[in-house]
Design an enzyme around this catalytic site. Structure first.
Site, short mmCIF file in Angstrom:
data_model
loop_
_atom_site.label_atom_id
_atom_site.label_comp_id
_atom_site.label_asym_id
_atom_site.label_seq_id
_atom_site.Cartn_x
_atom_site.Cartn_y
_atom_site.Cartn_z
N GLY A 1 2.22 2.17 10.73
CA GLY A 1 3.06 3.07 10.29
C GLY A 1 4.08 3.63 11.73
O GLY A 1 4.58 4.72 11.90
N SER B 1 2.86 -2.19 10.03
CA SER B 1 4.43 -2.48 10.56
C SER B 1 4.94 -3.84 10.09
O SER B 1 5.86 -4.42 10.74
CB SER B 1 4.82 -1.88 11.93
OG SER B 1 4.49 -0.44 12.09
N GLU C 1 -5.99 -4.87 10.29
CA GLU C 1 -4.59 -3.76 10.39
C GLU C 1 -4.91 -3.07 11.85
O GLU C 1 -5.90 -2.07 11.98
CB GLU C 1 -4.90 -2.92 9.50
CG GLU C 1 -4.54 -3.52 8.14
CD GLU C 1 -3.86 -2.26 7.05
OE1 GLU C 1 -2.63 -2.63 6.76
OE2 GLU C 1 -4.42 -1.30 6.87
N ASN D 1 0.66 -1.17 0.13
CA ASN D 1 -0.05 -0.03 -0.01
C ASN D 1 0.98 1.41 -0.05
O ASN D 1 1.55 1.76 1.04
CB ASN D 1 -0.88 -0.16 1.24
CG ASN D 1 -1.70 1.31 1.31
OD1 ASN D 1 -1.87 2.14 0.45
ND2 ASN D 1 -2.33 1.53 2.67
N TRP D 2 0.97 2.00 -1.08
CA TRP D 2 2.01 2.86 -1.18
C TRP D 2 1.58 4.20 -0.56
O TRP D 2 2.15 5.22 -0.44
CB TRP D 2 2.23 3.23 -2.68
CG TRP D 2 3.43 2.17 -3.25
CD1 TRP D 2 3.97 1.23 -2.55
CD2 TRP D 2 4.00 2.15 -4.43
NE1 TRP D 2 4.72 0.48 -3.18
CE2 TRP D 2 5.23 1.39 -4.47
CE3 TRP D 2 3.96 3.09 -5.76
CZ2 TRP D 2 5.83 0.73 -5.67
CZ3 TRP D 2 4.70 2.91 -6.77
CH2 TRP D 2 5.56 1.85 -6.86
N LYS D 3 0.25 4.41 -0.38
CA LYS D 3 -0.54 5.60 0.23
C LYS D 3 0.12 6.67 -0.66
O LYS D 3 -0.13 6.55 -1.96
CB LYS D 3 0.05 5.77 1.70
CG LYS D 3 -0.13 4.46 2.44
CD LYS D 3 0.23 4.55 4.02
CE LYS D 3 0.05 3.22 4.48
NZ LYS D 3 0.15 3.37 5.99
N HIS E 1 -9.59 1.46 4.39
CA HIS E 1 -8.52 1.73 5.10
C HIS E 1 -8.59 2.59 6.61
O HIS E 1 -9.35 3.67 6.31
CB HIS E 1 -7.19 2.23 4.17
CG HIS E 1 -5.73 2.38 4.97
ND1 HIS E 1 -5.40 3.19 5.87
CD2 HIS E 1 -4.81 1.14 5.06
CE1 HIS E 1 -4.28 2.57 6.45
NE2 HIS E 1 -3.87 1.68 5.67
N GLU F 1 -6.84 4.98 7.45
CA GLU F 1 -6.51 6.23 7.37
C GLU F 1 -7.74 7.17 6.67
O GLU F 1 -7.97 8.37 6.92
CB GLU F 1 -5.37 6.56 6.32
CG GLU F 1 -4.20 6.33 7.35
CD GLU F 1 -3.14 5.73 6.55
OE1 GLU F 1 -2.81 5.71 5.05
OE2 GLU F 1 -2.08 5.05 7.21
N GLY G 1 2.62 -1.15 4.26
CA GLY G 1 2.84 0.18 3.93
C GLY G 1 4.43 0.60 3.71
O GLY G 1 4.97 0.22 2.70
N GLY G 2 5.09 0.95 4.60
CA GLY G 2 6.45 1.57 4.56
C GLY G 2 7.08 0.50 3.76
O GLY G 2 8.02 1.05 3.07
P1 PGA Z 1 2.51 0.20 7.48
O1 PGA Z 1 1.12 0.51 7.05
O2 PGA Z 1 2.91 -1.18 6.80
O3 PGA Z 1 3.44 1.41 7.14
O4 PGA Z 1 2.45 0.11 9.12
C1 PGA Z 1 0.15 -0.66 6.66
C2 PGA Z 1 -1.00 0.02 6.07
O5 PGA Z 1 -1.32 1.03 6.47
O6 PGA Z 1 -1.71 -0.82 5.03
#
Ligand code: PGA
Length: 257
Positions: free
Chosen positions: A177, A217, A171, A13-15, A99, A101, A238-239
Site C-alpha cells: 500500500g 504494490s 509480501e 485482496n480487496w481488504k 496477512h 495487516e 491489493g490496491g
Molecule cells: P497492495 O496490497 O497491492 O495495495 O500493496 C497488497 C496486499 O496487501 O496484499
C-alpha cells in the site's frame, strides 16, 4: 513463473473495500474485459459479507473466490469470528492467512497463523500464507532468516501431501500500500529462498510444485517484470485489484502461454 511445475495464481485482496452494490458493478465491468484466462488461476479475496454474492457473480468469469481470514477453530464461542468450514460451504476456494495487516492490527502471531493454516487445510481450502519483513528488518539484514522462520512456523506439522494445496505470498511490509514495490531482483531473491526452505522441509518435488506469489504494490506497470522471474508464480494484489482494468492487465501479464 514456471508453468511446467506449478500453477500461476493472480489473487486480488480487496481488504475492507467494496459494498455489495460495488461488488456487483465490478463483476459486471470485468466480465467483458477478462475473457477466460487459460494459463493462470484468478482469485478475488473479498470481505466476508460479500462472499455469497461474489461466488455467484464471478462464476461466469471463472474467478475463484477467497476470504481474507478465518478462525482456527471449526466452531464455538468466538463472537464475531468465521470458521474455515463456514467459508467452504459457501463455495470459497482460497483463504488469506497471516496477512501483515492482521499480524499488525489483530495480534496474529506465527503460532495462530500455523493453527489457521491447519484449519484451512482441514476444511479443504487453499491457504495463501503471507510472510514478509518490515523495513527495519530489511535494513538490519535479517530478511532471509526471518522469512525462513515465518515459513517454517506457518507450515509446522503440515504433511507433504497437503503442500500442493498451500500457496505462499511474499509480501514485504514496506511495499504494501505504499506504492514502493520491491525490485524484481529483491522479490525474486526472497521467493527463491522460500522455495529453498520448502525444499529442505519437504524435498525437491514438493518445492517445485508450490506456488509462491509476490505482493506489495504490484500493479499494471510492474507486474510483467515481476512475473518474469522464475520463482514468482503470481501476485497478491491489493490496491490494483479494486480497478477492473488494472486487475485485468495484471491477469493478462500472467496469462501467457
Ligand atoms: P497492495 O496490497 O497491492 O495495495 O500493496 C497488497 C496486499 O496487501 O496484499
Amino acid at each position: 513463473m514456471n508453468r511446467r511445475y506449478r500453477k500461476t495464481i493472480i489473487a486480488g485482496n480487496w481488504k475492507m473495500n467494496k459494498t455489495l452494490s460495488e461488488t456487483r458493478a465490478f463483476a459486471e465491468e470485468i466480465k467483458d474485459m477478462l475473457g477466460r484466462p487459460k494459463w493462470c488461476e484468478v482469485v478475488l479475496c473479498v470481505p466476508y459479507v460479500n462472499i455469497p454474492a461474489a461466488v455467484r457473480l464471478f462464476k461466469e468469469s471463472r474467478i475463484a473466490i477467497g476470504a481474507e481470514n478465518c478462525h482456527y477453530e471449526s466452531h464455538g464461542a468466538y463472537t464475531g469470528e468465521v470458521s474455515a468450514e463456514m467459508l467452504k460451504e459457501l463455495g470459497v476456494k482460497y483463504v488469506i492467512i497471516g496477512h501483515s495487516e492482521r499480524r499488525q492490527y489483530y495480534n496474529e502471531t506465527d503460532f495462530t497463523v500455523n493453527k489457521k493454516v491447519h484449519a484451512a487445510l482441514e476444511a479443504g481450502l487453499h491457504p495463501i500464507v503471507c510472510v514478509g519483513e518490515s523495513l527495519e528488518q530489511r535494513e538490519l539484514g535479517v530478511t532471509m532468516e526471518l522469512i525462513a522462520y515465518q515459513v517454517k512456523a506457518a507450515l509446522a506439522g503440515v504433511p507433504a501431501d497437503k503442500m500442493r494445496h498451500v500457496v505462499i505470498a511474499y509480501e514485504p511490509i514496506w511495499a504494501i500500500g505504499t506504492g514502493k514495490t520491491a525490485t524484481a531482483e529483491q522479490a525474486a531473491e526472497v521467493c527463491e529462498s522460500i522455495r529453498v526452505v520448502i525444499r529442505k522441509l519437504y524435498g525437491a518435488r514438493v518445492a517445485r510444485a508450490v506456488t509462491i506469489q509476490y505482493g506489495g504494490s504490484m500493479n499494471a506497470k510492474n507486474a510483467a517484470e515481476l512475473l518474469a522471474q522464475p520463482d514468482i508464480d503470481g501476485g497478491l494484489i491489493g490496491g490494483a485489484s479494486l480497478k477492473p482494468a488494472d486487475f485485468t492487465s495484471i491477469v493478462n501479464d500472467a496469462n501467457q502461454e
